[in-house]
Every structure is written in structure tokens, then in C-alpha cells.
Design a protein around this motif. Sequence first.
Motif, PDB file in Angstrom:
ATOM      1  N   LYS A  73       1.616  11.025 -11.164  1.00  0.00           N
ATOM      2  CA  LYS A  73       1.518  11.372 -12.594  1.00  0.00           C
ATOM      3  C   LYS A  73       1.573  10.109 -13.457  1.00  0.00           C
ATOM      4  O   LYS A  73       0.961  10.052 -14.526  1.00  0.00           O
ATOM      5  CB  LYS A  73       2.658  12.319 -12.981  1.00  0.00           C
ATOM      6  N   VAL A  74       2.330   9.127 -13.013  1.00  0.00           N
ATOM      7  CA  VAL A  74       2.442   7.888 -13.785  1.00  0.00           C
ATOM      8  C   VAL A  74       1.178   7.043 -13.629  1.00  0.00           C
ATOM      9  O   VAL A  74       0.741   6.375 -14.569  1.00  0.00           O
ATOM     10  CB  VAL A  74       3.673   7.072 -13.320  1.00  0.00           C
ATOM     11  N   ASN A 103       2.256  20.989  -3.731  1.00  0.00           N
ATOM     12  CA  ASN A 103       3.050  19.987  -3.018  1.00  0.00           C
ATOM     13  C   ASN A 103       4.179  19.507  -3.913  1.00  0.00           C
ATOM     14  O   ASN A 103       3.933  18.928  -4.971  1.00  0.00           O
ATOM     15  CB  ASN A 103       2.125  18.803  -2.659  1.00  0.00           C
ATOM     16  N   ARG A 159      -2.925  16.201   0.699  1.00  0.00           N
ATOM     17  CA  ARG A 159      -4.277  16.770   0.609  1.00  0.00           C
ATOM     18  C   ARG A 159      -4.235  18.284   0.504  1.00  0.00           C
ATOM     19  O   ARG A 159      -5.172  18.975   0.895  1.00  0.00           O
ATOM     20  CB  ARG A 159      -5.110  16.355   1.821  1.00  0.00           C
ATOM     21  N   ALA A 193       6.906  17.781  -2.437  1.00  0.00           N
ATOM     22  CA  ALA A 193       7.713  16.886  -1.601  1.00  0.00           C
ATOM     23  C   ALA A 193       7.869  15.538  -2.306  1.00  0.00           C
ATOM     24  O   ALA A 193       6.889  14.835  -2.522  1.00  0.00           O
ATOM     25  CB  ALA A 193       7.045  16.708  -0.243  1.00  0.00           C
ATOM     26  N   GLY A 194       9.082  15.202  -2.668  1.00  0.00           N
ATOM     27  CA  GLY A 194       9.346  13.901  -3.303  1.00  0.00           C
ATOM     28  C   GLY A 194       8.919  13.885  -4.762  1.00  0.00           C
ATOM     29  O   GLY A 194       8.452  14.888  -5.315  1.00  0.00           O
ATOM     30  N   PHE A 195       9.106  12.726  -5.385  1.00  0.00           N
ATOM     31  CA  PHE A 195       8.783  12.606  -6.809  1.00  0.00           C
ATOM     32  C   PHE A 195       7.268  12.449  -6.983  1.00  0.00           C
ATOM     33  O   PHE A 195       6.604  11.827  -6.172  1.00  0.00           O
ATOM     34  CB  PHE A 195       9.503  11.393  -7.416  1.00  0.00           C
ATOM     35  N   ASP A 196       6.771  12.984  -8.086  1.00  0.00           N
ATOM     36  CA  ASP A 196       5.324  13.014  -8.310  1.00  0.00           C
ATOM     37  C   ASP A 196       4.867  11.709  -8.973  1.00  0.00           C
ATOM     38  O   ASP A 196       4.536  11.673 -10.162  1.00  0.00           O
ATOM     39  CB  ASP A 196       4.985  14.230  -9.170  1.00  0.00           C
ATOM     40  N   LEU A 197       4.841  10.650  -8.164  1.00  0.00           N
ATOM     41  CA  LEU A 197       4.533   9.320  -8.700  1.00  0.00           C
ATOM     42  C   LEU A 197       3.096   9.218  -9.218  1.00  0.00           C
ATOM     43  O   LEU A 197       2.799   8.398 -10.095  1.00  0.00           O
ATOM     44  CB  LEU A 197       4.765   8.254  -7.629  1.00  0.00           C
ATOM     45  N   VAL A 241       0.864  -1.178   0.000  1.00  0.00           N
ATOM     46  CA  VAL A 241       0.000   0.000   0.000  1.00  0.00           C
ATOM     47  C   VAL A 241       0.903   1.231   0.000  1.00  0.00           C
ATOM     48  O   VAL A 241       1.748   1.401   0.881  1.00  0.00           O
ATOM     49  CB  VAL A 241      -0.930   0.008   1.226  1.00  0.00           C
ATOM     50  N   VAL A 242       0.726   2.069  -1.012  1.00  0.00           N
ATOM     51  CA  VAL A 242       1.592   3.244  -1.183  1.00  0.00           C
ATOM     52  C   VAL A 242       0.732   4.489  -1.100  1.00  0.00           C
ATOM     53  O   VAL A 242      -0.273   4.597  -1.803  1.00  0.00           O
ATOM     54  CB  VAL A 242       2.284   3.182  -2.570  1.00  0.00           C
ATOM     55  N   ARG A 243       1.136   5.409  -0.243  1.00  0.00           N
ATOM     56  CA  ARG A 243       0.387   6.675  -0.125  1.00  0.00           C
ATOM     57  C   ARG A 243       1.219   7.789  -0.762  1.00  0.00           C
ATOM     58  O   ARG A 243       2.298   8.108  -0.297  1.00  0.00           O
ATOM     59  CB  ARG A 243       0.066   6.965   1.336  1.00  0.00           C
ATOM     60  N   ILE A 244       0.677   8.337  -1.825  1.00  0.00           N
ATOM     61  CA  ILE A 244       1.400   9.287  -2.663  1.00  0.00           C
ATOM     62  C   ILE A 244       0.777  10.674  -2.518  1.00  0.00           C
ATOM     63  O   ILE A 244      -0.444  10.796  -2.415  1.00  0.00           O
ATOM     64  CB  ILE A 244       1.285   8.864  -4.154  1.00  0.00           C
ATOM     65  N   GLY A 245       1.618  11.718  -2.566  1.00  0.00           N
ATOM     66  CA  GLY A 245       1.099  13.086  -2.576  1.00  0.00           C
ATOM     67  C   GLY A 245       0.505  13.470  -1.244  1.00  0.00           C
ATOM     68  O   GLY A 245       0.949  13.009  -0.190  1.00  0.00           O
TER      69      GLY A 245
END
Lengths: 468, 379
Positions: free
Chosen positions: B146-147, B138, B134, B140-144, B128-132
Motif C-alpha cells: 500500500k505504501v 491475503n 498471487r 498475512a503480515g503488514f500490507d507494505l 529484493v523484497v517480495r510482498i503480498g
Amino acid sequence: MLADELRRIVGARFVRTARAELATFAADGLPTHRSTPGVVVFPGSTAEVCAVLKLLSERGVPFVARGAGTGLSGGALAEPSTVLVTLTRLARIRAIDATNRRAVVEPGVVNATLSRAALPLGLMYAPDPSSQTACTIGGNVAENAGGPHCLKYGVTTNHVLALEVALPSGELVRLGSAAGEPWGADLVGLFVGSEGMFGIATEITVGLVPVPPSVRTLLADFATLRGAAEAVSRIIAAGIVPAALEMMDQSAVRIVEESVYRAGYPTDAAAVLLAEVDGRPDGVAAEAERAASICRAAGARQVREASTAAERERLWQGRKKAFGALGRVSADLLVQDAVVPRTALPDVLEAIAAIAERHRLRVTNVFHAGDGNLHPNLSFDARDPDALARVEVASGEIMRACVAAGGTITGEHGVGLDKIDYMPLVFGPDVLGLMAAVRRRFDPDERANPGKVLPVSQCREWRPWSAT
Amino acid sequence: MTADLAATARTVGAAAAAGARLFPRGAGRWWPDVPEGAEVLDLSPFAQVARFDAADLVATAGAGCALDRLAVRLASGGTWLALDPPGPVGRSLGGALSAGGAGPLAAGYGPPRDQVLGMTLIAGNGTVVRIGGRVVKNVAGFDLAKVVVGGHGAFGAIVETHLRLRATPEADRSRAWAGPLESVVAASRALLEAGAAPAALEVLSPDLAEGLGTAGEWVLALRAIGTRPAVEEELETAALALQSLRACREVALPRDVWERWREVVGSWPIVLRIGADPSSWADAVALAERHLGLLEGASATVPRGTVRAGTRALEPATASSMRAEAARRGWPITLERAPARTRSAVGIWGGMQPGPLRLTRALRDTFDPAGVFAVPLLA
């Protein structure tokens, strides 16, 4: 010797190794970190960028790409074992296509230069960081830069259509299409904001937007910060999408008014709001009137509209040069960057004030209130180790307060070195592991901007399947 | 059936370990069938609006949430989501985001990826991956994300998304003009040159226009959303620009034209999305007609140059030659909707250069190391 090989690629003038020359590149806009690169190279063409990266790949040498060095997170700093690849010679606007509203530029093009070039065609490049007269489009892409007018128009990622990228191996690839529809996965969206860790953008295709026919700029002054923050939420809730909605606290107002950038802000206000609406004339007039009325209802003592272009320019100069004005207050200035939900602004601003007081630091807030993007500015003297330590501790507390309020650790400056220790506040080890794995797909040897963004010790190894 | 994130993630992890294949499905309203040999990963239980902060214009909604139900909930707080993909009533949020299913509103508000602030994803290894996040800004980190948005489910199963909302507008009005193709081309150019910045500016082919209940000719439909004076002015300015052109005549639009657009375009058995230039959408329509013959219809989002073409059948050789010709003009073609057999034979994406192709494959292997998600991205 590596420097000699680099000279053979770019010419002797464009490789620097002397200590005094390297010292110029030992800092960017972040005063808490310094690092001197081993070599600085200035490629003058895409072919030279690729040749440089190919050579560094063969030698296993890490590198850092750098634009104007105006970043505020230490992202463009390089260590002595690292080659700094400076892109300011790649500064041509290759094409502006007015019909399709786009431009093709090299990474070293200065942000404001592009908008100036597009203006005669009735177009502009929307992202406008405060450093826009110096910062480069390549740097903007690396950091996914924002700016005051991103509230309406979006940040850099919303305007980059396609990229030509030199991968760390020296291979050149084209990502995306000029029309903005991805070829397969959205690699452009992934690359923007990757902080120089996926390669170097050598050509950038950006979208341009029509210059609005009408602009109105309002200055509202408030007796309380809370009142100003409340006005921000109410304006957005009313369905008005201002081009910009910026806030400055009393400290910022007074510092600006004491500087050469004075804009006529009321120095007794607890906060001022700079609101700008743009679009077609009748709609803009109605929206400006409505925004002014909302400000008054939220407790604004006075709402003034710029009546001439010169007055508008002056109001904006005060805002955009506020960071410059802050330079008069102390030897060093740490421009922090975090985002919170708009409704959390009043509480978080109070929390920041308390943190600053606790650590005996002067904090000044100049920020993009419309999207909750805070910039608490900490004034200090980096030569005083105690002050430096207090700044570091206060920064950490500010980040934790913003995250606790539902926010994040950076809205437009990037993680770089400054925020790397705060990444675990917002991401778990699994997602950090996934980010590291994604980075290795672009840069298997992890030589591009090493040591930035990802706290390696916190990344969980990304496995073919989960143990749970 | 209740939404159990941990259990669903375990299902994915177990399938990956066993070499099984899963087909992520929300409401089941878009893809007409399930690929052979794949089990359905049912995401429909994740249908809740877990959090709705109207004042901050942010909501967190499950992937299985139907777009029409979500719209009702958001409207109750004076907000809306600028996402209008083609598809029947009940199409799920996760499905629309996975397909990158932009509609006409992408002209004014950007594609689906611009409406997503963050998400919870089950990657192909069951993690389970929590991206971005609320918040609306933002880095912070790579914008996963988008993929994943527009990744058609190949990069993981979207379980929940944090969405950027807008305040309910004071006014939302549309006007349309009809005429022969060359006149509509001229009209669309005139509006762009006049600096038009509408919420939507869509060209409808004659059969599509007729299906929507307007003229059976080429139609240029403009939608303006915002405060009342701004909307009136946008529409009046467009009308004036076209009046002087004298190329098209104004036609009436049904009140629910944009809802109908979603249903009609969403009913085409096979949908191809061509990423052309704003100035050459008509060339892209012509390209589609040349290769596909009689179309079910075509719809062009003028400011973005995106053209959707509907057809009944698509042979691999046809798709290949069409993609090759489009690639020469720099236009990608995405197979947005088709039966599983066609998807597999044609590939959702194609015509890519070696560099992006290699990176796309590598990223897919990263997000889904065991290839558990049965999504034929490439033929």
C-alpha cells in the motif's frame, strides 16, 4: 500502582483486576490458545484512550487492543504482564453522510449496527464477516476483515477512507482524507490489517455503498466437490461478479440441517453452492439465470432460487450460522483460514480431507469459494492433549498444502498467534525484517500487541544497504 | 538488455553505499526529465508477463511492461486489468503503479492499489523484497504494498507485480450528457442519489471534452461494464434520471473516448490531483482555477471526488497557497506530473499535518535508508 492510575483516567468501574473478571478475557475465538491479561481497562473516549496509552508508554507497559474478541487467530489475547484495552465503550456512530456515501464511527461500533443505521438512507457497509452481529469495526480494521459479500464489494481495506489513530505513545494522528485520497503515503492502507501493532484506531471513516435494488440468491447442489468448484471458476470466467459465492461441503450441510439453523439444504449433496447476484433488476435476473445454467452445466443436480426475502434469509442463516451449528459437534472448533487460487480448490480440498483423515480429525468446509478463501473447520476436544496436538500438526500441514498450491496462510482472520510460525512459509527473512522495521516506526518500543504476527527469530535485521 | 534482478539490486545497493542517487524509470513516458545529479535506474528490461493464470484472473508482469501491450496479452486469455491511468500509449505498468495513477475506472474498480495482489520490490538498500502474494485475498503480515503503490518510487523500485484481473466483459458502453457547469453538477448529484454504480462517471471540462472529440461544454460521461442486460439497464436508468432533470442534453462520444482521455490528460505538462469529496468536485475545480488561472483542462471522477487539473506552469508559492486552501477543506493535493525542477521546488506531496508527515518521512527512511531514490516527495 498501575491499576489505580488507570482508574484515575477512566473511572473505577472501568478497570478490572479480579481474577474472575480477567478470566472473561483469557480467550478469543481461537480455542487452542488462552492467556489472561494483567489488567483490563475500558476507556470511554478518545481522550481516555490517549491518556491510557500515554501512561502505559511512560511505564513501559505493553498493551493489547480488543474489540468484541471474536477474532479467530488469537490476536486479541494479552499476557499477564500486559494491559488489555477494550474498546467496546467507544460505540457511537458519529455521522452518516449519505451525499458522499460515508460514515464516521468509533471502533466499538458493531459491524451489523452500521449497516442497519445506513439502511434507511439506501446505503450499507459492505464487509460482512460471519460474526457481524458481534464483531466491531475497530476489530475489522485491525484484521482487515472480509466476509461472504467481499467477493464483489472488497474487504475492509477497500472501504476505510480515513482513520484517527492513537499511537502507542498516546499521540493522536489523523491518517488519510475523508474522500479516500491519501495525504502522502497510504498510511490508512498500511494501518488496516496491522493487527493492533501500530496503535489504536479511535475514529474510522468508512465508505458506504448503495443497497442494490435487486438481489437473487441461488442454491445449487452438487454430487461432487469438484463439480461445485468447477462451477465457481466458470461463473467468474463468464464475467459475472456475484455478490457472494459460498460453498459448504456435505459435513457442513448435515450439521446445519441438524441444528436450529436448518436452511433446507439437501443433505445428500456432496457440496452446495450459495450464489448471490445483486444490482439492477433486469441485469440481475439475466445474471442469475446464467449462473444457474453454468451450475447445471458443471453438474449441479438442482438449482433453486429463493423466491421470497424470508427464504433468502433462511439460506443465508444456514451459511452464516454454520460455525455456531458446528459447536454442537464437539467441545472445540478450530476455524482455519487460508487462500488458494480458485482453480486449485478441488485438489486442495482433497488434500485437506486426506490430512484430516490421517490425523483422525473431523474436518468441515464452509468457505468463500469465489475468492478461494478456505475455512477448514477442525472439530476436537481441547481437554484431550493428544487431540490438541493432532489439530496443531494438521493445521500446519493444511497451511503447507495451501502455500504449495500457490496460496497463502490467511485471507481474513489474520496471523495473530495462530499463524505466526507459518509466516516463514510465505515471507523471507528480509521482508519480515522490513515489516519489523516498519512496525517500529509506529511503535518504537514494540509494546502494541507484542508477540503477534512477526516470528522475531526469523526476521533479518534491516540494514541501510544490503551486503550482497 | 536483459532483465537481471540480482544485478539491478546490486546496482541499487552499491549506489546506496556510495551515496549516489538513482531515478527509477520504466518506459520513460511519464516523467518528462531526470532529476539533476541522478542516474537512471532502467527498469524497462523487466517487461515480461512472467505468468498469466487466466482461469484464476491473476497475472504477474514486469514493471517495464507497457500497459497497452499488457492489455493485448491479457485479452488473449479473456481478461483485462482495471487500470486506466492518464499517459501516452506505452506507459509502463510500474510507472503507473508508482504514481498511483488512477483513471476514470477507479470509480467502479477502485484505485491502482486495489489491482495489486503482490510485488517484487528493490528497496533503497538494494534488498529484493517480495510482498503480498498471487491470491485475491491475503492478510498475512503488514500490507507494505500500500505504501509502495502511489509512493512515486520513493519507497523502492517496483520490478514485478502480481495483478488482479477481471473477465472480459460482455458489454462496455458509455453515454454522455452536456450542459453548463451547474447543470452537470446537478446531473452528477442526481445520478449518485439514484444509486448509480457505474464503471466510470467522469466530468470533463469544456476544453478537455472538446479535445476528446465531444461537445465543447461541461460533459458528464458514464461508462457501464458487465453483462449486456446489466450494462443496458445502468445506462437506461441514468438516462431516465437525467431526462426528468432536464438539465443536460445527451451528446455523442467517440468510440475511443476513454483511450483519448488517457492521451489528452497525459499530455498536460503539469497535473495536480485533488482529493475532494464526491459532492464538491466542482468546488475543487474552482479552487484550481482560482490559483492556477486558465487550466489545460480538468477531469473529475465523481464517485470518488478526485479532480485532476492540468496546467502549464506551477510556482512554489502558488502550490503552497493552493494546498493550504485545500487543506482547510481536508483535501490533499498530489503533484502527479511535472518537470523535475517543479517537482523539487513544489514537492509531490504537501500540506500534511505533523503526524502523518513524520510517519511518511520515517517510512521513507525505512524503505530507503540511504536516500538513494531521487524522488522529491516533499518540497
